[in-house]
Design a protein around this motif. Structure first.
Motif, PDB file in Angstrom:
ATOM      1  N   ASN A   1      -1.269   9.970  -5.386  1.00 19.41           N
ATOM      2  CA  ASN A   1      -0.280   9.624  -3.973  1.00 19.41           C
ATOM      3  C   ASN A   1       0.873   9.789  -5.192  1.00 19.41           C
TER       4      ASN A   1
ATOM      5  N   THR B   1      -6.957   5.988   6.289  1.00 20.39           N
ATOM      6  CA  THR B   1      -7.256   7.388   6.826  1.00 20.39           C
ATOM      7  C   THR B   1      -8.888   7.374   6.116  1.00 20.39           C
TER       8      THR B   1
ATOM      9  N   SER C   1       0.887  -1.038   0.159  1.00 20.61           N
ATOM     10  CA  SER C   1      -0.042  -0.758  -0.083  1.00 20.61           C
ATOM     11  C   SER C   1       0.723   1.091  -0.177  1.00 20.61           C
TER      12      SER C   1
ATOM     13  N   HIS D   1       3.956  11.073  -4.271  1.00 17.82           N
ATOM     14  CA  HIS D   1       5.344  10.477  -4.135  1.00 17.82           C
ATOM     15  C   HIS D   1       4.887   8.941  -4.093  1.00 17.82           C
ATOM     16  N   LYS D   2       3.730   7.886  -4.128  1.00 11.05           N
ATOM     17  CA  LYS D   2       3.803   6.760  -4.631  1.00 11.05           C
ATOM     18  C   LYS D   2       4.161   6.270  -6.149  1.00 11.05           C
TER      19      LYS D   2
ATOM     20  N   THR E   1      -7.334  -3.355  -1.131  1.00  9.24           N
ATOM     21  CA  THR E   1      -6.021  -3.009  -0.672  1.00  9.24           C
ATOM     22  C   THR E   1      -6.036  -4.730  -0.158  1.00  9.24           C
TER      23      THR E   1
ATOM     24  N   HIS F   1      -8.070   1.566   3.563  1.00  5.58           N
ATOM     25  CA  HIS F   1      -6.990   2.260   4.112  1.00  5.58           C
ATOM     26  C   HIS F   1      -8.128   3.352   5.213  1.00  5.58           C
TER      27      HIS F   1
ATOM     28  N   HIS G   1      -8.190  10.413  -5.303  1.00  3.74           N
ATOM     29  CA  HIS G   1      -6.506  11.882  -4.906  1.00  3.74           C
ATOM     30  C   HIS G   1      -5.483  10.383  -5.838  1.00  3.74           C
TER      31      HIS G   1
ATOM     32  N   GLU H   1      -8.259  13.261   0.015  1.00  4.06           N
ATOM     33  CA  GLU H   1      -9.624  12.669   1.042  1.00  4.06           C
ATOM     34  C   GLU H   1     -10.185  13.526   0.977  1.00  4.06           C
TER      35      GLU H   1
ATOM     36  N   ALA I   1      -1.039  15.793   1.019  1.00  2.00           N
ATOM     37  CA  ALA I   1      -0.227  14.284   1.078  1.00  2.00           C
ATOM     38  C   ALA I   1      -1.718  13.507   0.693  1.00  2.00           C
ATOM     39  N   GLY I   2      -2.059  11.877   0.437  1.00  2.00           N
ATOM     40  CA  GLY I   2      -3.423  11.087   0.201  1.00  2.00           C
ATOM     41  C   GLY I   2      -4.209  11.546   0.939  1.00  2.00           C
ATOM     42  N   ALA I   3      -4.415  11.439   2.422  1.00  2.00           N
ATOM     43  CA  ALA I   3      -5.153  12.060   3.507  1.00  2.00           C
ATOM     44  C   ALA I   3      -5.506  13.168   3.170  1.00  2.00           C
TER      45      ALA I   3
ATOM     46  N   THR J   1     -12.128   1.713  -2.210  1.00  2.00           N
ATOM     47  CA  THR J   1     -10.327   1.921  -3.429  1.00  2.00           C
ATOM     48  C   THR J   1     -10.159   0.659  -4.480  1.00  2.00           C
TER      49      THR J   1
ATOM     50  N   ALA K   1      -4.664   6.231  -4.625  1.00  2.00           N
ATOM     51  CA  ALA K   1      -3.212   5.520  -3.447  1.00  2.00           C
ATOM     52  C   ALA K   1      -2.553   4.319  -4.288  1.00  2.00           C
ATOM     53  N   ASN K   2      -3.079   3.134  -5.424  1.00  2.00           N
ATOM     54  CA  ASN K   2      -2.881   2.285  -5.512  1.00  2.00           C
ATOM     55  C   ASN K   2      -3.283   2.544  -7.515  1.00  2.00           C
TER      56      ASN K   2
ATOM     57  N   ASP L   1     -10.061   5.814  -3.883  1.00  6.28           N
ATOM     58  CA  ASP L   1      -8.927   6.209  -2.634  1.00  6.28           C
ATOM     59  C   ASP L   1      -7.842   6.043  -4.054  1.00  6.28           C
TER      60      ASP L   1
HETATM   61  C1  LIG Z   1      -1.108   5.973   1.433  1.00  8.91           C
HETATM   62  C2  LIG Z   1      -2.286   5.721   1.025  1.00  8.91           C
HETATM   63  C3  LIG Z   1      -3.218   6.750   1.618  1.00  8.91           C
HETATM   64  C4  LIG Z   1      -2.693   7.731   2.718  1.00  8.91           C
HETATM   65  O1  LIG Z   1      -2.255   8.494   1.717  1.00  8.91           O
HETATM   66  P1  LIG Z   1      -0.881   9.345   2.563  1.00  8.91           P
HETATM   67  O2  LIG Z   1       0.104  10.026   1.390  1.00  8.91           O
HETATM   68  O3  LIG Z   1       0.118   8.297   3.533  1.00  8.91           O
HETATM   69  O4  LIG Z   1      -1.534  10.507   3.582  1.00  8.91           O
HETATM   70  C5  LIG Z   1      -4.188   6.437   1.725  1.00  8.91           C
HETATM   71  N1  LIG Z   1      -4.829   4.984   1.043  1.00  8.91           N
HETATM   72  C6  LIG Z   1      -4.191   4.313   0.762  1.00  8.91           C
HETATM   73  C7  LIG Z   1      -4.568   3.309  -0.157  1.00  8.91           C
HETATM   74  C8  LIG Z   1      -2.928   4.061   0.571  1.00  8.91           C
HETATM   75  O5  LIG Z   1      -1.965   3.078   0.739  1.00  8.91           O
END
Ligand SMILES: *Cc1c(COP(=O)(O)O)cnc(C)c1O
Length: 500
Positions: free
Chosen positions: A271, A176, A81, A273-274, A222, A174, A269, A146, A141-143, A218, A249-250, A247
């Motif tokens: 991420n 968050t 994640s 950075h990911k 996850t 997640h 959102h 959101e 950031a991701g959160a 998501t 992030a993935n 979400d």
């Molecule tokens: C990392 C992540 C977040 C939160 O992202 P941040 O940048 O750490 O705030 C939310 N949802 C998932 C599935 C994530 O992997």
């Protein structure tokens, strides 16, 4: 390879305060004489309290400190994640160009046209990749992204005179997601998973109603599986007058392959950075741009990057004109310039025609691990996974070894452990995300190590697990106590309030 060779940290490090000694000094200048101080009463008379140090000690201290932590530059870091992928040095170099690194948020827009163009170009990539018409670049950031999405959703409901109070969130989300919904003033309503790790469409539909503001899903979720019913869920959500927050992030798993807009997503959102690489962890730095559907776009946060009269880019800072319906500012100033530069460099180095390789290789690597370890660990769900694979702890049944012990033993072997005990929907979860930037040789090394550890756990030597990691600077920290009672201030030994 031994653990230390792979990258296990090798020693602990005293504080600079403990290394310093009175009079130790790196420069040798005579005390100034004959120059009267002009500070008057403002002159400091008490001690500053900084240690006296020579340069070599300082350099060695920070270099050794940098080796105490396990980073993606040290060794494999399959933290599910979190998408800990390699950060190409070219991108680091670009992010350090003075025009980006030294840009100041109070500079007039005509002096930062290049920086605005980078932000605008990254925004264009995100719109194309997601198939959604607008993006708010500023979330930190991701959160935070959101929060941006839910604030846009709340503003949209308010604009149409609706007071919707509930948000549906699956169990596997997640942490968050429910936290953001609660922070935004909504009630969180949990939705069940079915046995194959997907959200149960029937229970989602049953939970929809006139008071539901949005669902937060998501995808891939996850549990590492693709929500194949996503379109039906989006349609049902829209039919109930609610919005679909995804979400993202993935996004690493589907970038260039599927456009979330085509799946019915209203807000998501990403991420940076990911998915698009930036050194991250420990809370920053990052960026969570949030893409928005046409229905939500008018409510996007300020500022907006818009073309000016002369073709230049300008920042619309007030909620007037085209931005009249904006829900306002989400943060002081603008986003993370360094992360935007790295993300755009990442996109450009793949190019539009091959960025899908990211998802293809990430999914291939995860499935390679899953297949190779299917008879050693216990996959939580049947069938192939997306960019991460989830195992439960049944492979440890009867060994007396827990998921935590197993993770600590991986540290001893020189690997960062996968994410453990998340998602909560399976017992003793191990969530492994290799990312696309790992070679087959690294994956094979990991597979071999995991196999050897499982054999050890099942053998008479299983005792050693309780003490692992023996060769790390810290063995088993009381993480709850560290989080609740952090000791962040050093006080000289023997003084009141000293802790050591
Ligand atoms: C990392 C992540 C977040 C939160 O992202 P941040 O940048 O750490 O705030 C939310 N949802 C998932 C599935 C994530 O992997």
């Amino acid at each position: 390879m031994s653990g230390t060779q792979r990258g296990a940290p090798d020693r602990t490090e005293p504080l600079l305060f403990e290394l310093g000694a009175p009079g130790r000094c790196g420069v040798d200048l005579p005390e100034p004489t004959g120059a009267a101080t002009r500070l008057g009463a403002a002159e400091r008379t008490a001690k500053v309290g900084l240690p006296d140090l020579d340069e070599a000690t300082v350099v060695r201290h920070y270099t050794r400190l940098s080796r105490l932590n396990h980073g993606i530059d040290t060794a494999f870091y399959p933290l599910g994640s979190c998408t800990m992928k390699h950060n190409p040095r070219l991108h680091e170099k670009l992010a350090r160009l003075p025009g980006f690194a030294d840009v100041h948020p109070l500079q007039p827009a005509d002096t930062v046209q290049g920086a605005l163009a980078v932000i605008d170009e990254m925004a264009r990539w995100l719109r194309i990749l997601t198939g959604l018409p607008a993006v708010a670049m500023w979330p930190a950031a991701g959160a935070h992204g959101e929060l941006c999405g839910l604030m846009a959703i709340r503003a949209a409901h308010e604009a149409s005179g609706e007071a919707r109070t509930r948000i549906l969130v699956p169990d596997s989300a997640h942490g968050t997601n429910p936290a953001t919904a609660a922070f935004c003033g909504f009630q969180v309503h949990k939705v069940q998973e079915n046995p194959d790790g997907r959200v149960d469409t029937a229970s989602l539909k049953a939970a929809l109603g006139p008071d539901v503001a949005a669902i937060m899903l998501t995808n891939p979720n996850t549990c590492g599986v693709f929500e194949s019913d996503i379109r039906a869920m989006a349609d049902a959500t829209h039919a109930a007058g609610a919005y679909f927050y995804c979400d993202g992030a993935n996004f690493n798993a589907m970038i260039g392959k599927v456009r979330p807009g085509d799946l019915g997503v209203d807000a998501m959102h990403i991420n940076l950075h990911k998915t698009f690489s930036t050194p991250h962890g420990g809370g920053g730095p990052g960026a969570g741009p949030t893409v928005l559907s046409a229905a939500l776009a008018p409510f996007a946060p300020l500022p907006w990057v818009l073309p000016g009269d002369g073709g230049e880019l300008r920042l619309q800072e007030q909620a007037v004109g085209p931005a009249a319906a904006s829900f306002g500012r989400l943060r002081a100033f603008h986003g993370q310039m360094g992360t935007f530069v790295r993300a755009l460099a990442y996109c450009l180095s793949y190019g539009r025609d091959s960025i899908r390789k990211v998802a293809e290789d990430a999914v291939l690597n995860a499935n390679y691990l899953r297949a190779a370890l299917a008879d050693t660990l216990s996959p939580a769900y049947p069938g192939p996974c997306m960019h991460e694979c989830l195992f439960d702890d049944s492979f440890l049944d009867g060994t007396g070894v827990s998921t935590l012990d197993f993770a600590k033993a991986l540290i001893e072997a020189g690997f960062h452990p996968p994410t453990v005990y998340f998602p909560l929907v399976v017992s003793g979860a191990l969530l492994v995300e290799p990312t696309e930037t790992e070679s087959r040789a690294t994956l094979d090394d990991f597979i071999e190590t995991v196999r050897a550890l499982v054999a050890r756990a099942r053998g008479p030597e299983a005792d050693g697990f309780a003490d692992a990691p023996a060769n790390a600077p810290r063995q088993r920290t009381d993480e709850t106590r560290a989080a609740r009672n952090p000791v962040l201030r050093w006080t000289p030994p023997g003084t009141c309030g000293s802790t050591s």
